[in-house]
Design an enzyme around this catalytic site. Structure first.
Site, PDB file in Angstrom:
ATOM      1  N   CYS A  62      -4.752   5.886  -4.347  1.00 53.71           N
ATOM      2  CA  CYS A  62      -4.094   4.583  -4.276  1.00 53.71           C
ATOM      3  C   CYS A  62      -2.666   4.765  -4.781  1.00 53.71           C
ATOM      4  CB  CYS A  62      -4.834   3.548  -5.123  1.00 53.71           C
ATOM      5  SG  CYS A  62      -4.051   1.919  -5.123  1.00 53.71           S
ATOM      6  N   CYS A  85       0.858  -1.179   0.000  1.00 55.18           N
ATOM      7  CA  CYS A  85       0.000   0.000   0.000  1.00 55.18           C
ATOM      8  C   CYS A  85       0.896   1.231   0.000  1.00 55.18           C
ATOM      9  CB  CYS A  85      -0.931   0.016   1.214  1.00 55.18           C
ATOM     10  SG  CYS A  85      -2.016   1.461   1.258  1.00 55.18           S
ATOM     11  N   GLY A 143      -1.546   2.089  -7.176  1.00 56.04           N
ATOM     12  CA  GLY A 143      -2.256   2.297  -8.432  1.00 56.04           C
ATOM     13  C   GLY A 143      -1.611   3.395  -9.267  1.00 56.04           C
ATOM     14  N   GLU A 174     -10.118  -0.371  -5.523  1.00 52.46           N
ATOM     15  CA  GLU A 174      -9.072  -1.069  -4.789  1.00 52.46           C
ATOM     16  C   GLU A 174      -9.563  -2.425  -4.313  1.00 52.46           C
ATOM     17  OE1 GLU A 174      -5.670   0.048  -1.471  1.00 52.46           O
ATOM     18  OE2 GLU A 174      -7.221   1.493  -2.011  1.00 52.46           O
ATOM     19  N   HIS A 188      -2.221  -5.141 -10.374  1.00 56.50           N
ATOM     20  CA  HIS A 188      -3.017  -4.063 -10.954  1.00 56.50           C
ATOM     21  C   HIS A 188      -3.291  -4.337 -12.424  1.00 56.50           C
ATOM     22  CE1 HIS A 188      -2.776  -0.937  -7.743  1.00 56.50           C
ATOM     23  NE2 HIS A 188      -1.724  -1.657  -7.398  1.00 56.50           N
TER      24      HIS A 188
END
Length: 279
Positions: free
Chosen positions: A219, A80, A222, A210, A161
């Site tokens: 994010c 994260c 991301g 997410e 992702h």
């Protein structure tokens, strides 16, 4: 030596661009084993403290400490980016730490932090996908109300992702199509869904569904995945600003193949809770 478990457990509430976290520091004071049920209960915004992710800091055998990440659904995930910046701010000095997605380096900066997220991976089994395919131009698509999301790039930046490039990010109803893609059998461990638009050679706009948390204001991983994908498609250079609903991150995919993420983080407040109230 670890101390006994306190009746009341201290926590720090933090956020990065509105993506918020409850941070539990168990580096010196041990806590009982965290599980899905307790993480979900603490993350609940009506009956718990409330957060997008619960962050647990623990001792590490190989690095300064270990960061564990639990999404609001209670599931433990590998990485994260926004939480990494928050932990950098909390720790207060440059440090290399352990995560389930691999080691990362954190360094606090004015109002936030820079995080070396390591190198991206593109192999189909590193994402992972359910079967082999070209991850740079995946021959798959998903319909939504006013169009089709198609031909994404898949990349693992510590977690999985897929990135779609569209003319206008807000034209895609991610609340509907995001969970469909996240849980598609093509992604055996689920996937984070990124919908991006190119604003300029060094500027992208991004919305993210997410994995395990839903729509998010920001994010970090991301944003990293999206800049890497844009560079692969030659839509941007190696460094770009990514504008998310919560604000901006600066991402650089460096020549040494590591991804550097820079952006704000903040502490919201501190408190305590009774551990057994969230069994």
């Amino acid at each position: 030596m670890h101390k006994c478990v306190p009746m009341r457990v201290p926590f720090t509430k933090m956020h990065g661009l509105g993506n918020d976290f409850v941070v539990l520091d168990a580096r010196e004071t041990a806590l009982p084993s965290m599980n899905r049920e307790r993480a979900r209960a603490l993350s609940n915004r009506r009956e718990g403290i409330g957060c997008d992710q619960l962050i647990l800091l623990e001792p590490s055998a190989s690095y300064e400490f270990k960061m564990r990440i639990f999404n609001s659904d209670g599931g433990e995930v590998e990485a994260c980016g926004n939480a990494s910046r928050a932990v950098a701010l909390l720790h207060g000095e440059k440090v290399q730490i352990e995560t389930a997605g691999g080691p990362i380096t954190l360094e606090p900066a004015d109002g936030g932090a820079s995080v070396d997220m390591g190198a991206p991976r593109f192999e189909w089994d590193a994402i992972p996908l359910g079967f082999a395919m070209d991850t740079s131009n995946m021959p798959v698509s998903w319909p939504y109300d006013t169009g089709v999301l198609e031909s994404p790039i898949a990349v693992n930046v510590g977690n999985p992702h897929v990135v779609f490039f569209v003319p206008e990010t807000n034209a895609v109803d991610l609340a509907k199509v995001g969970p469909v893609i996240e849980t598609d059998p093509l992604f055996p461990q689920g996937v984070n869904v990124n919908v991006a638009a190119v604003i300029g050679q060094d500027h992208l706009r991004l919305n993210v569904w997410e994995r395990g948390a839903g729509l998010t204001r920001a994010c970090g991983t991301g944003a990293c995945a999206t800049v890497v994908a844009a560079m692969q498609r030659r839509l941007t250079g190696r460094k770009a600003t990514v504008t998310l609903p919560g604000g901006d991150l600066v991402i650089e995919w460096r020549e040494d193949n590591s991804i550097l993420m820079t952006g704000p983080a903040a502490e919201s407040y501190r408190g305590t809770f009774e551990w057994d109230d969230f069994a």
